[in-house]
Write a protein that holds these residues in place. Structure first.
Motif, PDB file in Angstrom:
ATOM      1  N   HIS A  26       0.581  -1.354  -0.302  1.00 56.22           N
ATOM      2  CA  HIS A  26      -0.280  -0.008   0.124  1.00 56.22           C
ATOM      3  C   HIS A  26       0.750   1.158  -0.014  1.00 56.22           C
ATOM      4  N   CYS A  27       2.079   1.201  -0.175  1.00 57.05           N
ATOM      5  CA  CYS A  27       2.860   2.533  -0.447  1.00 57.05           C
ATOM      6  C   CYS A  27       2.635   3.142  -1.264  1.00 57.05           C
ATOM      7  N   SER A  28       3.002   4.695  -1.256  1.00 55.48           N
ATOM      8  CA  SER A  28       2.431   5.404  -2.319  1.00 55.48           C
ATOM      9  C   SER A  28       3.061   5.266  -3.644  1.00 55.48           C
ATOM     10  N   ARG A  29       4.333   4.528  -3.628  1.00 53.59           N
ATOM     11  CA  ARG A  29       5.300   4.394  -4.965  1.00 53.59           C
ATOM     12  C   ARG A  29       4.396   3.223  -5.650  1.00 53.59           C
ATOM     13  N   CYS A  30       4.102   2.228  -5.091  1.00 57.10           N
ATOM     14  CA  CYS A  30       3.466   0.894  -5.592  1.00 57.10           C
ATOM     15  C   CYS A  30       2.076   1.532  -6.198  1.00 57.10           C
ATOM     16  N   ARG A  31       1.435   2.290  -5.515  1.00 61.63           N
ATOM     17  CA  ARG A  31       0.205   3.092  -5.846  1.00 61.63           C
ATOM     18  C   ARG A  31       0.171   3.745  -7.077  1.00 61.63           C
ATOM     19  N   LYS A  32       1.199   4.616  -7.170  1.00 59.80           N
ATOM     20  CA  LYS A  32       1.264   5.544  -8.104  1.00 59.80           C
ATOM     21  C   LYS A  32       1.493   4.634  -9.483  1.00 59.80           C
ATOM     22  N   LEU A  33       2.274   3.724  -9.314  1.00 59.19           N
ATOM     23  CA  LEU A  33       2.767   2.833 -10.397  1.00 59.19           C
ATOM     24  C   LEU A  33       1.512   1.986 -11.115  1.00 59.19           C
TER      25      LEU A  33
END
Ligand code: ZN
Ligand code: ZN
Length: 132
Positions: A26-33
């Motif tokens: 649920h980190c922002s990096r995986c979410r943005k990707l």
């Protein structure tokens, strides 16, 4: 054999043995990707069949250290293809066959936006043991 590919089909790969685990980050990096559901494959099971020339690498700035790859044409996130690690994550989204796994854990739940509700009983971690 589990096949995978990017959205436009330029990049194709296969896994000769099933992924070892599946988790949701649920980190922002995986979410943005757009690649939060991840399966972990052994490096020796991963075989790129086509499209090496279309794989772009995103190398993040410190403190992040995990590279991300994606298709130069369609933008499909392909996780850590090309990693030197014995096991690396690839997004479940780019698999064409069923990995026959369910979500086994949630990491970086502390970064989860309120619009996403966890609806399973998998184990939850506020962060991850590893900086990601
Ligand atoms: Zn593509
Ligand atoms: Zn993440």
């Amino acid at each position: 054999m589990i096949k995978g590919s990017c959205c436009c089909g330029s990049i194709k790969f296969e896994l000769t043995s099933p992924p070892s685990m599946m988790g949701m980050c649920h980190c922002s990096r995986c979410r943005k990707l757009g690649a939060s559901a991840l399966v972990f494959t052994d490096k020796k099971s991963f075989h790129l069949l086509e499209g090496q020339e279309f794989i772009a690498r995103y190398v993040p700035s410190a403190p992040y250290k995990h590279i991300r790859t994606f298709c130069k044409i369609c933008g499909t996130a392909l996780g850590e293809i090309g990693s030197e690690n014995d096991s690396f994550p690839i997004p479940a989204n780019c698999l064409d066959d069923e990995p026959r796994l369910a979500i086994q854990f949630h990491v970086f739940v502390g970064s989860k936006p309120s619009w996403y509700e966890i609806c399973d009983n998998a184990q939850q971690f506020q962060e991850s043991p590893e900086q990601h």
